[in-house]
Design a protein around this motif. Sequence first.
Motif: not given
Length: 307
Positions: A181-183, A205-207, A212-214, A217-227
């Motif tokens: 479901f998520g990673m 590629k992963l979607s 759900l993709i979390a 990228k270090g100091a860049e923070g979080l990129y979250l893909s969902y819905l």
Amino acid sequence: MVISVCPNLSVDTYASLDSMELGKVNRMNSVQEFPGGKGTHVALAIAEFAGESSLLAFWGGATGQWMRQACEAYGVSTAGPVLAANNRKSYTFISANPSLHHTELLEPGPSISKSEFDQLIADILKSQSQGDVVVISGSWPKDSPENAYQLAVAASADAGGKVIVDCSGKHLSKALESKVFGMHLNAHEAEDICGSGEVEKVMGKLSTKVDLIAYTKGAEGLYLSYLGKIFHARLHLDEVISTVGCGDCLTAGIAYALDRGLSVAEIARYGVAFGAANCLRPELGMLHKSDVQKLLPMVEINELKYA
């Protein structure tokens, strides 16, 4: 309920020393020990914030008994096979010497039999209910099946759980062959599995395989893909005491918010706040609820649009 699975428990050991010389006797100034392993960090973070949490693992020998008691003292319910051999230790060295500071040495951990592996899978199924969020993270003990992640993910998904994985290498490749479901993955893992660290390419590629993709990228923070949405979330900290376990705590925040049905933006917010809260304390892979509550409104959230 969020159910955490930590296949390869570890006693996380903070060891302070001035220097290290190969081939000579090196004495540590002080040692602190904490219950650890990626899934353990997830379970402890959720227990601290939500008051309830469940952890399934292989509990090995005297170290496993100590970790089980420590986790239960923090409010984490535990289950899983008991092994004769001790669980591993993981050493993080703290030193004024920059070449040594935060150097890690990781023991391999005990071996398991097929029946012990099968028992953990059965315990996972027994513990979860339809709709539970199940987080499986970290390595597996020696002699585990090569497709251990694939089998664990498939079993949990078939039982109706929303399974999130946090692993790397062959474990990640095998996990993606099941109904993940998520990673949660970092830039190194993205390069390895996608051939690129670019956010748009990784998500694209992963979607097709994961809901759900979390992607951190270090100091860049979080990129979250969902819905069908992608949010970028980040938070600046003036002081960082330790980053050990911050990725695990971020996964815990995502799992907590997902379990409570929050919006995609809020899932990203909780993930970043949990991860950042871990950086504010000396305890390895742990956080304080008061820190998370203070940090939540400080997280910067932006929705991204790709053509």
